[in-house]
Design an enzyme around this catalytic site. Structure first.
Site, PDB file in Angstrom:
ATOM      1  N   ASP A  94       0.854  -1.193   0.000  1.00  0.00           N
ATOM      2  CA  ASP A  94       0.000   0.000   0.000  1.00  0.00           C
ATOM      3  C   ASP A  94       0.888   1.240   0.000  1.00  0.00           C
ATOM      4  OD1 ASP A  94      -2.341  -1.473  -0.069  1.00  0.00           O
ATOM      5  OD2 ASP A  94      -2.538  -1.541   2.113  1.00  0.00           O
ATOM      6  N   LYS A 110       0.588  -8.102  -1.593  1.00  0.00           N
ATOM      7  CA  LYS A 110      -0.772  -7.742  -1.974  1.00  0.00           C
ATOM      8  C   LYS A 110      -0.734  -6.426  -2.745  1.00  0.00           C
ATOM      9  CE  LYS A 110      -3.779  -5.611   0.541  1.00  0.00           C
ATOM     10  NZ  LYS A 110      -4.884  -4.806   0.068  1.00  0.00           N
ATOM     11  N   LYS A 124     -10.992  -6.503  -4.916  1.00  0.00           N
ATOM     12  CA  LYS A 124     -12.333  -6.740  -4.343  1.00  0.00           C
ATOM     13  C   LYS A 124     -13.429  -6.572  -5.389  1.00  0.00           C
ATOM     14  CE  LYS A 124     -11.009  -5.552   0.376  1.00  0.00           C
ATOM     15  NZ  LYS A 124      -9.623  -5.144   0.172  1.00  0.00           N
ATOM     16  N   ARG A 150       0.181  -1.448   7.227  1.00  0.00           N
ATOM     17  CA  ARG A 150       0.730  -0.329   7.997  1.00  0.00           C
ATOM     18  C   ARG A 150       1.680  -0.685   9.134  1.00  0.00           C
ATOM     19  NH1 ARG A 150      -5.039   2.438   8.267  1.00  0.00           N
ATOM     20  NH2 ARG A 150      -5.523   0.220   8.031  1.00  0.00           N
ATOM     21  N   THR A 152     -12.674  -6.156   7.780  1.00  0.00           N
ATOM     22  CA  THR A 152     -12.142  -6.074   9.151  1.00  0.00           C
ATOM     23  C   THR A 152     -12.313  -4.679   9.767  1.00  0.00           C
ATOM     24  OG1 THR A 152     -10.002  -5.865   8.040  1.00  0.00           O
ATOM     25  CG2 THR A 152     -10.456  -7.947   9.096  1.00  0.00           C
ATOM     26  N   PRO A 182     -22.035 -10.844 -13.120  1.00  0.00           N
ATOM     27  CA  PRO A 182     -21.180 -12.024 -13.335  1.00  0.00           C
ATOM     28  C   PRO A 182     -20.238 -11.919 -14.534  1.00  0.00           C
ATOM     29  CG  PRO A 182     -23.384 -12.718 -12.717  1.00  0.00           C
ATOM     30  CD  PRO A 182     -23.447 -11.219 -12.861  1.00  0.00           C
ATOM     31  N   ASP A 187      -5.719  -7.534  -4.859  1.00  0.00           N
ATOM     32  CA  ASP A 187      -6.850  -7.280  -3.956  1.00  0.00           C
ATOM     33  C   ASP A 187      -7.678  -6.105  -4.474  1.00  0.00           C
ATOM     34  OD1 ASP A 187      -8.499  -7.327  -1.694  1.00  0.00           O
ATOM     35  OD2 ASP A 187      -7.122  -6.080  -0.520  1.00  0.00           O
ATOM     36  N   ASP A 215     -19.434  -7.045  -9.224  1.00  0.00           N
ATOM     37  CA  ASP A 215     -20.138  -6.490 -10.380  1.00  0.00           C
ATOM     38  C   ASP A 215     -21.025  -7.602 -10.942  1.00  0.00           C
ATOM     39  OD1 ASP A 215     -20.798  -4.889 -12.673  1.00  0.00           O
ATOM     40  OD2 ASP A 215     -18.858  -3.891 -12.497  1.00  0.00           O
TER      41      ASP A 215
HETATM   42  O1  C5P Z   1      -2.493  -1.472   6.817  1.00  0.00           O
HETATM   43  P1  C5P Z   1      -3.251  -2.723   7.130  1.00  0.00           P
HETATM   44  O2  C5P Z   1      -2.417  -3.784   7.807  1.00  0.00           O
HETATM   45  O3  C5P Z   1      -4.553  -2.446   7.834  1.00  0.00           O
HETATM   46  O4  C5P Z   1      -3.590  -3.304   5.694  1.00  0.00           O
HETATM   47  C1  C5P Z   1      -4.481  -4.328   5.483  1.00  0.00           C
HETATM   48  C2  C5P Z   1      -4.657  -4.481   4.017  1.00  0.00           C
HETATM   49  O5  C5P Z   1      -5.548  -5.550   3.796  1.00  0.00           O
HETATM   50  C3  C5P Z   1      -5.247  -3.249   3.331  1.00  0.00           C
HETATM   51  O6  C5P Z   1      -4.614  -3.103   2.076  1.00  0.00           O
HETATM   52  C4  C5P Z   1      -6.702  -3.590   3.130  1.00  0.00           C
HETATM   53  O7  C5P Z   1      -7.214  -3.055   1.936  1.00  0.00           O
HETATM   54  C5  C5P Z   1      -6.653  -5.114   3.039  1.00  0.00           C
HETATM   55  N1  C5P Z   1      -7.861  -5.823   3.447  1.00  0.00           N
HETATM   56  C6  C5P Z   1      -8.479  -5.635   4.655  1.00  0.00           C
HETATM   57  N2  C5P Z   1      -9.630  -6.299   4.946  1.00  0.00           N
HETATM   58  C7  C5P Z   1     -10.153  -7.172   4.084  1.00  0.00           C
HETATM   59  C8  C5P Z   1      -9.500  -7.411   2.867  1.00  0.00           C
HETATM   60  C9  C5P Z   1      -8.343  -6.724   2.577  1.00  0.00           C
HETATM   61  O8  C5P Z   1      -7.977  -4.889   5.485  1.00  0.00           O
HETATM   62  N3  C5P Z   1     -11.236  -7.851   4.395  1.00  0.00           N
END
Ligand code: C5P
Length: 225
Positions: A11, A33, A62, A205, A115, A67, A60, A65
């Protein structure tokens, strides 16, 4: 105990900071990712970069849309040679089945409840059940439609691990080494994620914002030993 792999979330702001990060972890971390912010700016060259460094990509984006559109997006991802892609299970059985039917495709990992949701913010989206039961229903739908894995928080790893066969990948973001003071709500540490049976943890992060990213990665890998 299951082997748990680290996926580092690239990221970063742009291509060159992704390059810096990859040069630090080449040969140390295998999975990366690539998410919507870096991919929107820099595109497929980021994926080529990861491959050049010997890594594998979890794309990732996500997808969610109709099918046919998602199926074509997965075919594009397949052309890029990515290891896994994410798609929203709430896109429905038809959408997932279309994608699962593609030959030699990337792994399909289903998103159910992000999450960053807690019960209060989740209820506001209109779902009638709590996070655990919504996740349970969505994961049944996703797995019966052909997913290869489920993305979940540490809070749900155990439930999903018990519900599905061992070859179903469990992928856990929301990983923190200490307390989180950000948008992630359902957090867990790497050691606990491993003990509960996650196949992959996704970390962004805690590494990217660390004053010493190499040391933080070493600490995470130690917890996963
Ligand atoms: O910075 P952090 O550790 O929170 O990053 C988590 C990464 O996982 C982010 O890029 C976020 O988009 C991704 N992610 C997430 N929850 C999900 C799927 C992917 O946090 N369910």
């Amino acid at each position: 105990m299951k082997n748990t792999e680290l996926i580092l979330a690239l990221d970063t702001e742009n291509f060159s900071s992704a390059e810096d990060l990859l040069s630090k972890f080449k040969g140390i971390i295998k999975y990366y990712k690539v998410g919507s912010s870096l991919f929107t700016l820099e595109g497929p060259k980021v994926i080529e970069l990861v491959h050049k460094c010997g890594g594998q990509v979890f794309l990732d984006l996500k997808f969610h849309d109709i099918p046919n559109t998602v199926k074509n997006a997965i075919i594009s991802a397949q052309k890029l040679g990515v290891y896994a892609v994410s798609l929203h299970i709430s896109g429905g059985a038809r959408m997932i089945e279309k994608c699962a039917g593609i030959a030699k495709r990337p792994k399909l990992w289903g998103i159910s409840v992000l999450t960053s949701f807690d019960e209060e913010s989740f209820a506001m989206t209109g779902f009638k059940n709590d996070i655990a039961s919504s996740m349970s229903m969505l994961s049944d739908l996703g797995v019966s439609s052909g997913l290869d894995g489920l993305v979940c928080s540490g809070f749900e790893i155990k439930m999903l691990r018990n519900k599905f066969p061992a070859n179903m990948d469990i992928v856990a973001p929301g990983i923190r080494l200490g307390n989180a003071n950000d948008d992630q709500k359902r957090i867990i540490n790497p050691k606990k994620a491993k003990e509960l049976g996650a196949d992959f943890i996704v970390v962004g992060r805690p590494v990217l914002n660390s004053s010493n990213p190499e040391e933080t990665v070493r600490a995470i890998l130690k917890e996963l030993e």
